[in-house]
Design a protein around this motif. Sequence first.
Motif, short mmCIF file in Angstrom:
data_model
loop_
_atom_site.label_atom_id
_atom_site.label_comp_id
_atom_site.label_asym_id
_atom_site.label_seq_id
_atom_site.Cartn_x
_atom_site.Cartn_y
_atom_site.Cartn_z
N LEU A 18 1.43 -0.90 -0.08
CA LEU A 18 -0.37 0.06 -0.35
C LEU A 18 1.13 1.43 -0.20
CD1 LEU A 18 -2.88 0.67 -0.29
CD2 LEU A 18 -2.92 1.19 1.90
N SER A 19 2.12 0.99 0.18
CA SER A 19 2.85 2.18 0.66
C SER A 19 4.67 1.25 -0.28
CB SER A 19 2.57 2.61 2.26
OG SER A 19 4.28 3.87 1.79
N THR A 20 4.88 2.81 -0.48
CA THR A 20 6.37 2.78 -0.67
C THR A 20 7.89 2.33 0.42
OG1 THR A 20 6.85 5.24 -1.23
CG2 THR A 20 6.77 3.15 -2.78
N LYS A 21 6.62 2.91 2.10
CA LYS A 21 7.19 2.94 3.08
C LYS A 21 8.58 1.71 3.04
CE LYS A 21 5.12 7.19 4.90
NZ LYS A 21 4.57 6.96 6.49
N LYS A 22 9.66 1.31 4.28
CA LYS A 22 10.37 1.23 4.37
C LYS A 22 9.84 -0.44 5.04
CE LYS A 22 14.88 3.44 4.10
NZ LYS A 22 16.23 3.73 4.62
N LEU A 57 8.21 -7.53 4.73
CA LEU A 57 7.20 -8.38 4.45
C LEU A 57 7.08 -9.08 3.40
CD1 LEU A 57 4.64 -9.99 6.08
CD2 LEU A 57 3.70 -8.21 5.19
N VAL A 58 6.76 -8.33 2.34
CA VAL A 58 6.72 -8.09 1.00
C VAL A 58 7.93 -8.76 0.62
CG1 VAL A 58 6.59 -6.60 -1.62
CG2 VAL A 58 5.26 -5.91 0.62
N ASP A 93 4.50 -4.32 -7.53
CA ASP A 93 3.82 -3.08 -8.06
C ASP A 93 3.61 -2.42 -7.08
OD1 ASP A 93 2.48 -1.06 -9.23
OD2 ASP A 93 0.98 -1.87 -10.28
N ASP A 94 4.67 -1.53 -7.24
CA ASP A 94 4.93 -0.89 -5.64
C ASP A 94 4.78 0.32 -6.25
OD1 ASP A 94 7.59 -1.29 -7.03
OD2 ASP A 94 8.47 -1.81 -5.49
N SER A 95 3.98 0.93 -7.85
CA SER A 95 3.97 1.97 -8.27
C SER A 95 3.22 3.16 -7.23
CB SER A 95 3.72 2.22 -9.48
OG SER A 95 1.99 1.86 -9.68
N SER A 96 3.83 4.14 -7.86
CA SER A 96 2.67 5.48 -6.91
C SER A 96 0.99 5.41 -7.23
CB SER A 96 3.62 6.73 -6.73
OG SER A 96 3.39 7.08 -8.08
N GLN A 97 0.79 4.53 -8.26
CA GLN A 97 -0.31 4.82 -8.65
C GLN A 97 -1.31 4.36 -7.10
OE1 GLN A 97 -0.53 3.22 -12.53
NE2 GLN A 97 -0.73 5.33 -12.86
N VAL A 148 -0.70 -5.46 1.30
CA VAL A 148 -0.23 -5.59 2.16
C VAL A 148 -0.08 -4.11 2.91
CG1 VAL A 148 2.46 -5.63 2.91
CG2 VAL A 148 1.51 -7.19 0.80
N ASP A 149 -0.83 -3.99 3.68
CA ASP A 149 -0.83 -2.70 4.51
C ASP A 149 -0.54 -2.41 5.87
OD1 ASP A 149 -2.71 -4.05 6.24
OD2 ASP A 149 -3.95 -3.25 4.91
N PHE A 150 0.20 -1.61 6.32
CA PHE A 150 0.74 -1.42 8.02
C PHE A 150 -0.25 -2.42 8.53
CE2 PHE A 150 1.65 2.82 5.93
CZ PHE A 150 2.82 2.94 5.47
N ALA A 151 -1.61 -3.33 8.24
CA ALA A 151 -1.84 -3.46 9.55
C ALA A 151 -1.63 -4.91 9.11
CB ALA A 151 -3.13 -3.52 9.03
N SER A 152 -0.82 -5.38 8.00
CA SER A 152 -0.35 -6.80 7.63
C SER A 152 0.88 -6.74 8.36
CB SER A 152 -0.41 -6.31 6.09
OG SER A 152 -0.79 -6.70 5.54
N VAL A 153 1.82 -5.64 8.44
CA VAL A 153 2.74 -5.97 8.77
C VAL A 153 2.91 -5.92 10.67
CG1 VAL A 153 5.54 -4.94 9.76
CG2 VAL A 153 4.34 -4.54 8.19
N GLN A 154 2.00 -4.87 11.13
CA GLN A 154 1.40 -5.99 12.68
C GLN A 154 0.81 -7.45 13.42
OE1 GLN A 154 -0.02 -2.38 15.13
NE2 GLN A 154 -1.27 -3.90 16.17
#
Length: 684
Positions: A574-578, A583-584, A601-605, A625-631
């Motif tokens: 969902l984001s390009t943040k580290k 997880l990706v 697909d980690d493009s900015s669209q 994959v989003d931030f909730a996925s990491v947690q």
Amino acid sequence: MRLYSLPLKASRFCTIANLLVCKNHTAMANATPNKTAHPFERSRLESLLFGRFFYAPAFDIYGGVKGLYDFGPPGSSLQSNIIAEWRKHFIVQEHMLELDTAIITPAPVFETSGHVARFADWMVKDVETGEVLRADHLVKNVLQDRLDRDRLARDPAFQPKKEDDKKKKKAEKDKPKAEPVKLPDEVVAEYENILAKLDNYGGPELGELCQKHKITNPDTDNKVTEPKMFNLMFKTSIGPAGDVSGYLRPETAQGHFLNFNRLLAFNNGTVPFASAQIGRSFRNEISPRAGLLRVREFTMAEIEHFVDPEDKSHATFHEVRDVELDLLDRHVQESGSTKVARLSVGAAVDQGIIANETLGYFLARIYLFLTKIGINPKRLRFRQHMANEMAHYATDCWDAEIENSYGWTECVGCADRAAYDLTVHSEKTGHPLTVKQQLAEPIVTEREVAVPNKRLFGKTLGRSTPVVTGLLDAMDDAQLLKLKGELAQGAATIVSNDGQEFKLTPDLLTIERRTFRQTTREFTPNVIEPSFGLGRILYCLLEHSFWSREQDMDRGVLSLPALVAPTKVLIVPLSTKKELSPLVAEITAKLRKAGVFSRVDDSSQSIGKRYARNDMLGTPFGITVDFASVQNRTVTLRERDTTVQLIGPVDDVIATVTELVDDTIDWTEACKRLSIYDGVQAVE
């Protein structure tokens, strides 16, 4: 705590209505999009295929050459996946012997096989411009256009198929629009009768049709010449001196026949057995059009099934006996109709419509393969060759034809080639291409035999000895008994085919009755040959798979089965943040280890645009994959056609998508294994 819901909100295709449906697993699994909301337009599909580089005209920046195409990344993967399934479906499951034989072939091979004399199409030329046209296509296109205009006159709501060729559209801008023209009923019936039997016409008949029905070049209205044969093979020379002529093969079959003895030895000297080959073939088409449907270089997959001519049963025919096919037999076509009959393969063989079990077995297996990779069974039929179009050596032949925007196209041919190929190559080279079979029980026979007097026979007949010996060997019991009676009277005369007479006396030979004990049987096998044009199958599959989202016509989708889709899973961070990267990478590695081809697909669209872009590539599944996925160690799994999303632990989603790709479970089962995603994940 905050709620994270962006994955669902960002997808423009997942509506509130979907969320309500998603409360019930069964309803979700059975949710189906409206794929017929917009009519099919070939130009839109071609725009997608060229734009996403499934394939494109070869040598384009040099102006291109008709009938030659390059495959890009998705097209190459799609073709490779079709080939992989073909190998599994036929070579692996049928225990076939795989070959890879030479493409450049010495001329004598094709002279012997009959290709030099017969591998040709009928062509005509525009008498003014010299443009070359294939005669049967010209007749078909002109008569079909007249029938369309007649139908438009009778039914103003009728929509003829549009010609999407851009060059043709440009050329026709200045031409007056074709007006509806009502034809007499008897003319309509005659045209329909001609089209039903078109494949049965030779060059002279096509010429007569052009004369009788005033068929001209539709682009210029000029008359055309009488049809002439044009050989479709590419000629070449072998070696620096160019003194060895050859051809690029127009099919892969001859490589099987020339290696028959090696294949037979590899199979421990027994039949039946089959060899298979996937490779390039070349045909110098007269006027290549219709994209991948008529090209000059293409990939074929061919099978040569060698069988005892006295026993064409198949050991596993019972497994496909009940498979139903749409059959268009030769008698229906010769009557001027194209009405198919729905019959089981077993019934068609029992009734003699299909010549034998082995031929019927392969027709059923062809059907199962095509439908498994995504061909619409309602747009698939098997058409039997009529008498005049059948190869001179074949005893029966059926084409698997697939309907597309160009009409019905032959994509697979399945013929009983009898013993023709092995026989002609054996006679030409002197190498026996036969099977010697040990008999379970010896056959004891008695027959008359001519026994020469070795001391006098050759001395008396001299150079005529081989001719006389051949004549004697060719005589049956009745002829030998007659000769025996004549010799008993003092002398006999025999005559060769060219009229030479030879006098025989009792001192030269005697006729005796002898007993023979036969322990082996020698025969030339017959060949059943399924031949697949993979490019044609690939194009028809793309047409059958293409549709547009009901709410947005510009959102095209390719509903390719996961079995053959170029990319199986799209991973969408969902984001390009580290924070998301580890997880990706983990998901990518686990999918790779499971043998599942995926892309990130980690493009900015937006996530919706990213999924939409990959729906056009036919990617069946997506993992978000989003931030909730990491947690939480949970990710969502999206299905392409319905856009329905499920959620579950990372490893459970990977296991589920792996089984979906391997075709061991379906989406209904996936919906039972994973939870329904309601659009919200909690994040601390």
